[in-house]
Scaffold this motif. Structure first.
Motif, PDB file in Angstrom:
ATOM      1  N   LEU A 119      14.027  41.537  52.968  1.00 35.36           N
ATOM      2  CA  LEU A 119      14.928  42.566  53.473  1.00 35.36           C
ATOM      3  C   LEU A 119      15.358  42.265  54.910  1.00 35.36           C
ATOM      4  CD1 LEU A 119      13.269  45.713  51.895  1.00 35.36           C
ATOM      5  CD2 LEU A 119      15.372  44.573  51.175  1.00 35.36           C
ATOM      6  N   ALA A 120      14.460  41.689  55.714  1.00 36.34           N
ATOM      7  CA  ALA A 120      14.818  41.319  57.089  1.00 36.34           C
ATOM      8  C   ALA A 120      15.858  40.190  57.096  1.00 36.34           C
ATOM      9  CB  ALA A 120      13.574  40.900  57.868  1.00 36.34           C
ATOM     10  N   GLU A 121      15.751  39.269  56.136  1.00 36.50           N
ATOM     11  CA  GLU A 121      16.712  38.166  56.032  1.00 36.50           C
ATOM     12  C   GLU A 121      18.052  38.626  55.460  1.00 36.50           C
ATOM     13  OE1 GLU A 121      14.826  35.151  53.667  1.00 36.50           O
ATOM     14  OE2 GLU A 121      13.230  34.848  55.140  1.00 36.50           O
ATOM     15  N   HIS A 122      18.059  39.765  54.755  1.00 33.30           N
ATOM     16  CA  HIS A 122      19.270  40.303  54.125  1.00 33.30           C
ATOM     17  C   HIS A 122      19.454  41.759  54.556  1.00 33.30           C
ATOM     18  CE1 HIS A 122      19.440  36.760  51.532  1.00 33.30           C
ATOM     19  NE2 HIS A 122      18.128  36.882  51.423  1.00 33.30           N
ATOM     20  N   PRO A 123      19.819  41.988  55.799  1.00 28.83           N
ATOM     21  CA  PRO A 123      19.893  43.364  56.315  1.00 28.83           C
ATOM     22  C   PRO A 123      20.942  44.244  55.637  1.00 28.83           C
ATOM     23  CG  PRO A 123      20.812  41.818  57.890  1.00 28.83           C
ATOM     24  CD  PRO A 123      20.182  40.997  56.796  1.00 28.83           C
ATOM     25  N   GLU A 124      21.877  43.637  54.910  1.00 33.33           N
ATOM     26  CA  GLU A 124      22.878  44.427  54.188  1.00 33.33           C
ATOM     27  C   GLU A 124      22.307  45.052  52.916  1.00 33.33           C
ATOM     28  OE1 GLU A 124      22.779  40.355  52.485  1.00 33.33           O
ATOM     29  OE2 GLU A 124      22.772  41.113  54.524  1.00 33.33           O
ATOM     30  N   GLN A 125      21.139  44.577  52.477  1.00 30.60           N
ATOM     31  CA  GLN A 125      20.523  45.071  51.244  1.00 30.60           C
ATOM     32  C   GLN A 125      19.669  46.291  51.536  1.00 30.60           C
ATOM     33  OE1 GLN A 125      18.460  42.187  48.828  1.00 30.60           O
ATOM     34  NE2 GLN A 125      17.190  43.769  47.908  1.00 30.60           N
ATOM     35  N   GLY A 126      19.938  47.382  50.824  1.00 31.88           N
ATOM     36  CA  GLY A 126      19.167  48.608  51.003  1.00 31.88           C
ATOM     37  C   GLY A 126      18.178  48.888  49.888  1.00 31.88           C
ATOM     38  N   VAL A 127      18.195  48.113  48.821  1.00 26.59           N
ATOM     39  CA  VAL A 127      17.292  48.321  47.686  1.00 26.59           C
ATOM     40  C   VAL A 127      16.001  47.548  47.937  1.00 26.59           C
ATOM     41  CG1 VAL A 127      16.947  47.952  45.211  1.00 26.59           C
ATOM     42  CG2 VAL A 127      19.185  48.687  46.066  1.00 26.59           C
ATOM     43  N   ALA A 128      14.884  48.274  48.043  1.00 25.73           N
ATOM     44  CA  ALA A 128      13.590  47.629  48.268  1.00 25.73           C
ATOM     45  C   ALA A 128      12.882  47.307  46.951  1.00 25.73           C
ATOM     46  CB  ALA A 128      12.701  48.524  49.129  1.00 25.73           C
ATOM     47  N   GLU A 129      13.064  48.161  45.959  1.00 28.03           N
ATOM     48  CA  GLU A 129      12.473  47.957  44.629  1.00 28.03           C
ATOM     49  C   GLU A 129      13.485  48.420  43.594  1.00 28.03           C
ATOM     50  OE1 GLU A 129       8.758  49.982  44.113  1.00 28.03           O
ATOM     51  OE2 GLU A 129       8.179  49.620  46.186  1.00 28.03           O
ATOM     52  N   ILE A 130      13.527  47.716  42.474  1.00 26.59           N
ATOM     53  CA  ILE A 130      14.424  48.126  41.394  1.00 26.59           C
ATOM     54  C   ILE A 130      13.756  47.842  40.054  1.00 26.59           C
ATOM     55  CG2 ILE A 130      15.699  45.932  41.413  1.00 26.59           C
ATOM     56  CD1 ILE A 130      18.239  47.664  40.769  1.00 26.59           C
ATOM     57  N   ARG A 131      13.926  48.771  39.136  1.00 21.54           N
ATOM     58  CA  ARG A 131      13.410  48.645  37.777  1.00 21.54           C
ATOM     59  C   ARG A 131      14.520  49.010  36.811  1.00 21.54           C
ATOM     60  NH1 ARG A 131       9.737  47.789  40.537  1.00 21.54           N
ATOM     61  NH2 ARG A 131       7.519  47.801  40.392  1.00 21.54           N
ATOM     62  N   MET A 132      14.613  48.256  35.716  1.00 19.40           N
ATOM     63  CA  MET A 132      15.591  48.546  34.676  1.00 19.40           C
ATOM     64  C   MET A 132      14.891  48.493  33.336  1.00 19.40           C
ATOM     65  SD  MET A 132      18.908  46.387  35.759  1.00 19.40           S
ATOM     66  CE  MET A 132      19.818  46.812  37.216  1.00 19.40           C
ATOM     67  N   LEU A 133      15.100  49.523  32.549  1.00 22.14           N
ATOM     68  CA  LEU A 133      14.516  49.592  31.219  1.00 22.14           C
ATOM     69  C   LEU A 133      15.649  49.671  30.210  1.00 22.14           C
ATOM     70  CD1 LEU A 133      11.923  49.785  29.520  1.00 22.14           C
ATOM     71  CD2 LEU A 133      12.077  52.263  29.751  1.00 22.14           C
ATOM     72  N   PHE A 134      15.718  48.678  29.324  1.00 23.32           N
ATOM     73  CA  PHE A 134      16.775  48.574  28.324  1.00 23.32           C
ATOM     74  C   PHE A 134      16.254  48.999  26.970  1.00 23.32           C
ATOM     75  CE2 PHE A 134      17.218  45.278  31.477  1.00 23.32           C
ATOM     76  CZ  PHE A 134      18.531  45.427  31.898  1.00 23.32           C
ATOM     77  N   ASP A 135      17.019  49.820  26.286  1.00 24.98           N
ATOM     78  CA  ASP A 135      16.663  50.236  24.928  1.00 24.98           C
ATOM     79  C   ASP A 135      17.679  49.614  23.978  1.00 24.98           C
ATOM     80  OD1 ASP A 135      16.322  51.493  22.474  1.00 24.98           O
ATOM     81  OD2 ASP A 135      15.848  53.428  23.379  1.00 24.98           O
ATOM     82  N   GLU A 136      17.221  48.682  23.149  1.00 27.50           N
ATOM     83  CA  GLU A 136      18.133  47.983  22.248  1.00 27.50           C
ATOM     84  C   GLU A 136      18.606  48.861  21.096  1.00 27.50           C
ATOM     85  OE1 GLU A 136      16.290  44.580  20.452  1.00 27.50           O
ATOM     86  OE2 GLU A 136      14.436  45.662  20.090  1.00 27.50           O
ATOM     87  N   ASN A 137      17.916  49.971  20.830  1.00 31.23           N
ATOM     88  CA  ASN A 137      18.322  50.838  19.725  1.00 31.23           C
ATOM     89  C   ASN A 137      19.628  51.556  20.013  1.00 31.23           C
ATOM     90  OD1 ASN A 137      16.062  50.225  18.110  1.00 31.23           O
ATOM     91  ND2 ASN A 137      14.831  51.594  19.359  1.00 31.23           N
ATOM     92  N   ASP A 138      19.785  52.092  21.216  1.00 33.30           N
ATOM     93  CA  ASP A 138      21.022  52.801  21.544  1.00 33.30           C
ATOM     94  C   ASP A 138      21.789  52.136  22.689  1.00 33.30           C
ATOM     95  OD1 ASP A 138      19.476  53.470  23.728  1.00 33.30           O
ATOM     96  OD2 ASP A 138      19.532  55.624  23.392  1.00 33.30           O
ATOM     97  N   LEU A 139      21.356  50.942  23.103  1.00 37.24           N
ATOM     98  CA  LEU A 139      21.989  50.171  24.170  1.00 37.24           C
ATOM     99  C   LEU A 139      22.084  50.970  25.465  1.00 37.24           C
ATOM    100  CD1 LEU A 139      24.786  48.283  22.212  1.00 37.24           C
ATOM    101  CD2 LEU A 139      22.490  47.499  22.791  1.00 37.24           C
ATOM    102  N   SER A 140      21.031  51.729  25.752  1.00 40.05           N
ATOM    103  CA  SER A 140      20.997  52.486  26.996  1.00 40.05           C
ATOM    104  C   SER A 140      20.164  51.748  28.038  1.00 40.05           C
ATOM    105  CB  SER A 140      20.438  53.889  26.769  1.00 40.05           C
ATOM    106  OG  SER A 140      19.076  53.816  26.391  1.00 40.05           O
ATOM    107  N   LEU A 141      20.435  52.081  29.263  1.00 43.55           N
ATOM    108  CA  LEU A 141      19.780  51.446  30.400  1.00 43.55           C
ATOM    109  C   LEU A 141      19.374  52.544  31.363  1.00 43.55           C
ATOM    110  CD1 LEU A 141      19.230  48.990  32.332  1.00 43.55           C
ATOM    111  CD2 LEU A 141      21.615  49.166  32.994  1.00 43.55           C
ATOM    112  N   THR A 142      18.131  52.525  31.805  1.00 42.47           N
ATOM    113  CA  THR A 142      17.671  53.431  32.853  1.00 42.47           C
ATOM    114  C   THR A 142      17.349  52.576  34.060  1.00 42.47           C
ATOM    115  OG1 THR A 142      16.735  54.933  31.217  1.00 42.47           O
ATOM    116  CG2 THR A 142      15.988  55.197  33.474  1.00 42.47           C
ATOM    117  N   ILE A 143      17.885  52.968  35.209  1.00 36.96           N
ATOM    118  CA  ILE A 143      17.683  52.225  36.447  1.00 36.96           C
ATOM    119  C   ILE A 143      16.933  53.133  37.405  1.00 36.96           C
ATOM    120  CG2 ILE A 143      18.810  51.062  38.375  1.00 36.96           C
ATOM    121  CD1 ILE A 143      21.349  50.987  36.577  1.00 36.96           C
ATOM    122  N   ALA A 144      15.951  52.595  38.098  1.00 33.48           N
ATOM    123  CA  ALA A 144      15.251  53.326  39.150  1.00 33.48           C
ATOM    124  C   ALA A 144      15.097  52.395  40.331  1.00 33.48           C
ATOM    125  CB  ALA A 144      13.887  53.800  38.658  1.00 33.48           C
ATOM    126  N   ALA A 145      15.279  52.949  41.535  1.00 31.23           N
ATOM    127  CA  ALA A 145      15.169  52.128  42.740  1.00 31.23           C
ATOM    128  C   ALA A 145      14.490  52.916  43.847  1.00 31.23           C
ATOM    129  CB  ALA A 145      16.551  51.681  43.204  1.00 31.23           C
TER     130      ALA A 145
END
Length: 169
Positions: A39-65
């Motif tokens: 994050l110090a090397e990329h000060p323009e980035q504000g996301v410290a953690e990100i998680r994505m959960l994909f459901d292949e049954n309904d092609l949905s995506l849940t994102i948390a950051a």
């Protein structure tokens, strides 16, 4: 007998493209936790953690950051907050954030990682709540931001010690 064989061939032919498309969708959990050094090397980035959960049954995506103390997190006054959003995807990896929240594109990468690209995808303290604090996964307006996430166990998305980053299965 010919009629049955003809129907079988038609049914199998109709199923094969669907099976191939389903296999190309990156189902499961993908995560990335950025170090303080990154994050110090990329000060323009504000996301410290990100998680994505994909459901292949309904092609949905849940994102948390979890937002850091830099970049768009500071710009949007959401530093340190836990943000989440949901999206619906097509089988080509194009995903639309619900409630007109923008879009993102998923691309397979080498090995067990995936690239997520966006030029505008809202993420908020509650999904679809534009009246609550929110940010954009894009680091700058009208610029494409790419995140590389790595496959993880579903537990990494569903059961996480950090409150607010829990994703519904």
């Amino acid at each position: 007998m010919k009629r049955r064989r003809g129907l079988s061939i038609i049914c199998i032919s109709a199923m094969v493209p669907s099976l191939a498309l389903a296999q190309s969708f990156p189902a499961g959990c993908f995560v990335r936790d950025y170090s303080a050094e990154h994050l110090a090397e990329h000060p323009e980035q504000g996301v410290a953690e990100i998680r994505m959960l994909f459901d292949e049954n309904d092609l949905s995506l849940t994102i948390a950051a979890v937002m850091g103390e830099t970049g768009q997190a500071v710009r949007d006054d959401v530093a340190g907050r836990h943000l989440t959003e949901r999206a619906l995807c097509d089988r080509n990896g194009r995903c639309a954030i619900l409630c007109d929240g923008g879009d993102l594109w998923l691309h397979r990468d080498e090995g067990a990682s995936i690239l997520m690209r966006t030029d505008g995808a809202r993420i908020a303290t509650e999904p679809c709540r534009t009246d609550l604090p929110s940010s954009d996964l894009a680091e700058a307006p009208n610029a494409v931001t790419t995140y590389r996430l790595f496959r993880a166990s579903e537990e990494a998305c569903i059961t996480n010690a950090r409150p607010g980053v829990l994703l519904d299965p």
